[in-house]
Scaffold this motif. Structure first.
Motif, PDB file in Angstrom:
ATOM      1  N   ASN A   1       0.832  -1.196   0.000  1.00 36.84           N
ATOM      2  CA  ASN A   1       0.000   0.000   0.000  1.00 36.84           C
ATOM      3  C   ASN A   1       0.870   1.252   0.000  1.00 36.84           C
ATOM      4  N   PHE A   2       0.244   2.379  -0.346  1.00 41.44           N
ATOM      5  CA  PHE A   2       1.006   3.619  -0.443  1.00 41.44           C
ATOM      6  C   PHE A   2       1.697   3.966   0.874  1.00 41.44           C
ATOM      7  N   ASP A   3       1.073   3.553   2.026  1.00 39.02           N
ATOM      8  CA  ASP A   3       1.638   3.922   3.323  1.00 39.02           C
ATOM      9  C   ASP A   3       2.896   3.118   3.647  1.00 39.02           C
ATOM     10  N   GLY A   4       3.345   2.292   2.691  1.00 37.91           N
ATOM     11  CA  GLY A   4       4.575   1.543   2.902  1.00 37.91           C
ATOM     12  C   GLY A   4       4.307   0.168   3.490  1.00 37.91           C
ATOM     13  N   GLY A   5       3.078  -0.051   3.988  1.00 33.67           N
ATOM     14  CA  GLY A   5       2.738  -1.327   4.620  1.00 33.67           C
ATOM     15  C   GLY A   5       2.191  -2.325   3.615  1.00 33.67           C
ATOM     16  N   PHE A   6       1.925  -3.534   4.096  1.00 38.41           N
ATOM     17  CA  PHE A   6       1.424  -4.600   3.250  1.00 38.41           C
ATOM     18  C   PHE A   6       0.118  -5.160   3.797  1.00 38.41           C
ATOM     19  N   GLY A   7      -0.782  -5.548   2.897  1.00 39.05           N
ATOM     20  CA  GLY A   7      -2.012  -6.215   3.297  1.00 39.05           C
ATOM     21  C   GLY A   7      -1.862  -7.722   3.150  1.00 39.05           C
ATOM     22  N   SER A   8      -2.899  -8.451   3.574  1.00 38.93           N
ATOM     23  CA  SER A   8      -2.807  -9.905   3.533  1.00 38.93           C
ATOM     24  C   SER A   8      -3.028 -10.453   2.121  1.00 38.93           C
ATOM     25  N   SER A   9      -3.600  -9.630   1.250  1.00 35.47           N
ATOM     26  CA  SER A   9      -3.805 -10.001  -0.148  1.00 35.47           C
ATOM     27  C   SER A   9      -3.894  -8.694  -0.931  1.00 35.47           C
ATOM     28  N   PRO A  10      -3.826  -8.733  -2.269  1.00 35.34           N
ATOM     29  CA  PRO A  10      -3.886  -7.467  -3.002  1.00 35.34           C
ATOM     30  C   PRO A  10      -5.140  -6.684  -2.621  1.00 35.34           C
ATOM     31  N   GLY A  11      -4.995  -5.408  -2.322  1.00 29.77           N
ATOM     32  CA  GLY A  11      -6.152  -4.596  -1.936  1.00 29.77           C
ATOM     33  C   GLY A  11      -6.383  -4.554  -0.444  1.00 29.77           C
TER      34      GLY A  11
END
Lengths: 323, 350
Positions: free
Chosen positions: A165-175
């Protein structure tokens, strides 16, 4: 007893007692996490310098009993189905106990590789749940077995980019929304991710996992480990975080809870101790933030990356040296 | 216990503990009997109706027992489905969706329940009819119901990331269920009922990002069938409204990080100098009202550093920007001591 210092003897006793609760329904309802729990307990003991507090032979025997010969991986409990989460726990336990010869390496590698999907993501088992956590598990397990070269890294990285994500973090799946527990593999905007992680610290010193959520001891490790990998541990108030983790101890029965006054468990005990180790708490052994295992062990295997935790303090009350 | 979240610690006397132990003994015995029975059935690879019922019994007590969910699906695939008509399969799956709905009420964050729902949905057969619209009937009904369930779960806990992930999965699998405009309305409704709901802000950034392709910085909307002029003005209208919307959130509670993080996303890399300057003015205006607002100051530093990318423009005065950033960073060190090392590091990079 006060909770201004780490109550090591009580925590050791607490972890030793976990296998003795067989009259509790809760013990049996959590059988699906047993191998994970053994990894948490063992690692916390290693960090506190009490690796021998649990019987080595008995532990190795239990891991052997969790082998699922049909699938070719480890289940969380004898008789259950193999899953990537418990397979990683088994490999971590056997690595720590220097007993990797118990692993049928070729079959486990085959199982793990079979979970990678055409888009680069990794499933938890043959039923197909996809989560970036599983990608991390696969990479760590293969790395500990010395077989990471067989994994399709290009595809995996391409997949992770889609979860960023733009905030530099990651989600558990795309989106997916950025989550502090998802952030362990990277190709990152360090300034942005460092900012997002540092803002996980709330006024009482604890960390939350997402903006405007409650703090929880386990995020001390999730957030700190990435900050250590980014070499930005000084971007947070380490003294306040130390105080927060210590205040979540149970001063009578031992163990650490998600926050002060709550019921303790082995998961939070492990991540609390792991967090304190990265914070340079006196008397603890170093923890490798990439593998969440004893640093000395990872170093011996030649797998140490360029992380930087806070220096170990000599005495309680001594200030961490921000160098 | 293995993992507790948010369970208060209570002190109990040894006598009370012993009484609890005795009371639980029969429950433990009962559970272990079910457990052993289930694992024996699984080992014997039988896939009958009675095996299916055994999974139902134990899962109603322990929905985290993933091996029982796996066995349940094996029974569907190897025993029940081959002996059933498509209509019966649809019924089986609908009833499993109902069962797991009841379980989610009690265990809204158990991964295995959410996973089982996905599996059920993906196995709904075509029908009831054989052509066109009617062939999709069962599936459409189930996906619609699923959207209703996901949104019910989000009404109960607007930050449940399982429910958000699941909702995104439904929209991705069955796109006609929600248009982009529906999504904008839904996220706005969620945000307006609670400005702190970053999950809803996040989802909004994904919807708008998809509408504009990637990030606002690239600004190339594709609305097929519209004249470029029409597309252009609609695009600017949405952006303007969005800035107004986030501004109202910032002014409502400048201490809440959700809207500030979204604001940072909306501006992106700050390629548009006019927008960047305008938003800096908005923050400075707010700073007059809230001189000690940490998020005002931190955002000012971030956006002013983006301004430095435009240092060739005559309106951008580099040394004055650096001075203002340094001033804001010094103030941040004082009002936000937890993170003062970060502010000092940025100052060195100015």
């Amino acid at each position: 007893m006060s909770t201004t210092e780490l109550l090591v003897p009580l925590h050791v006793k607490y972890i030793q007692s976990l296998g003795e609760n067989k009259d509790d329904l809760a013990y049996h309802l959590t059988a699906h996490l047993r191998l994970n729990a053994i990894y948490w307990g063992l690692t916390a003991l290693c960090i506190m310098g009490h690796q021998d507090a649990l019987d080595r032979e008995e532990m190795i025997k239990f891991v052997d009993d969790c082998w699922d010969d049909e699938i070719g991986g480890y289940a969380a409990h004898p008789g259950h189905d193999a899953h990537l989460l418990s397979t990683l726990s088994a490999i971590q336990i056997l690595t720590t106990q220097d007993a990797l010869e118990h692993v049928k390496v070729d079959r486990v590698v085959l199982f793990i590789l079979s979970l990678q999907q055409p888009d680069g993501s990794v499933a938890g088992d043959q039923w197909g749940e996809i989560d970036t956590r599983f990608l991390y598990c696969a990479v760590q397990a293969l790395s500990l077995l010395g077989r990471l070269d067989e994994f399709n890294k290009e595809k995996a990285v391409a997949y992770l980019r889609r979860c960023r994500n733009f905030d530099g973090g990651f989600g558990s799946s795309p989106g997916g929304e950025s989550h502090a527990a998802q952030g362990n593999l990277h190709e990152v905007d360090e300034q942005m991710l460092g900012w997002w992680l540092a803002e996980r610290q709330v006024p009482n010193g604890g960390f939350n996992g997402r903006p405007e959520k409650l703090e929880d001891v386990c995020y001390s490790f999730w957030v700190l480990s990435v900050l250590a990998i980014l070499r930005k541990m000084t971007w947070i108030d380490s003294e306040k975080l130390t105080t927060f983790i210590l205040s979540a101890q149970d001063p009578e029965g031992g163990g650490i809870a998600d926050r002060p006054g709550d019921m303790v468990d082995v998961f939070h005990t492990h991540f609390g101790v792991a967090g304190l180790s990265l914070l340079g708490y006196p008397g603890l052994n170093d923890l490798d933030p990439v593998y969440c295992m004893p640093a000395e062990l990872i170093k011996r295997k030649g797998l140490t990356k360029a992380w930087l935790a806070l220096p170990r303090r000599d005495a309680i009350g001594g200030k961490p040296d921000h160098e | 216990m293995v993992s507790n979240h948010n369970v208060k610690r209570t002190r109990v006397s040894p006598e009370a503990l012993e009484a609890k132990r005795l009371k639980e003994l029969s429950k433990v015995k009962e559970y272990l009997a079910l457990n052993d029975d289930l694992l024996a059935r699984k080992r014997s690879k039988t896939y009958r109706k009675e095996d299916f019922e055994a999974t139902t019994r134990i899962l109603s007590i322990n929905p985290e027992f993933y091996t029982a969910w796996n066995y349940r699906r094996e029974i569907f695939l190897n025993g029940l489905f081959p002996a059933s008509t498509p209509a019966q399969i649809d019924e089986f799956l609908s009833s499993d969706l109902d069962m797991t709905m009841a379980q989610l009420q009690r265990h809204p964050k158990v991964y295995w329940i959410w996973n089982h729902r996905r599996w059920c949905l993906e196995h709904v057969p075509e029908g009831p009819g054989e052509d066109g619209d009617s062939r999709e009937g069962w599936r459409r009904d189930n996906w619609n119901k699923e959207m209703f369930v996901a949104e019910k779960m989000l009404d109960r806990d607007p930050r449940n990331f399982h429910a958000w992930n699941y909702r995104r999965y439904i929209v991705a699998s069955w796109p006609s269920i929600r248009t982009k405009d529906d999504e904008l309305k839904y996220t706005k409704k969620k945000i307006q009922s609670n400005f702190s709901n970053f999950s809803a802000w996040h989802q909004r950034s994904k919807v708008l990002g998809a509408m504009w392709e990637v990030t606002p910085a690239t600004r190339t909307e594709q609305d097929e069938g519209m004249s470029s002029h029409h597309t252009y003005s609609r695009f600017w209208l949405i952006i303007l409204e969005e800035f107004e919307f986030v501004k109202s959130a910032l002014w409502t509670d400048p201490g809440d990080q959700s809207a500030w993080i979204y604001h940072r996303w909306l501006i992106g890399e700050g390629d548009d100098l006019v927008v960047l300057q305008r938003e800096i003015d908005v923050i400075e205006e707010l700073l007059v009202e809230e001189p000690d607002s940490k998020w005002c100051l931190d955002s000012l530093v971030h956006f002013q550093r983006l301004l430095l990318q435009h240092k060739d423009e005559s309106s951008v005065d580099v040394s004055s920007i650096q001075q203002r950033c340094a001033f804001a960073l010094t103030k941040l060190e004082a009002i936000d001591p937890k993170r003062n090392q970060r502010y000092q590091d940025i100052k060195l990079q100015l």
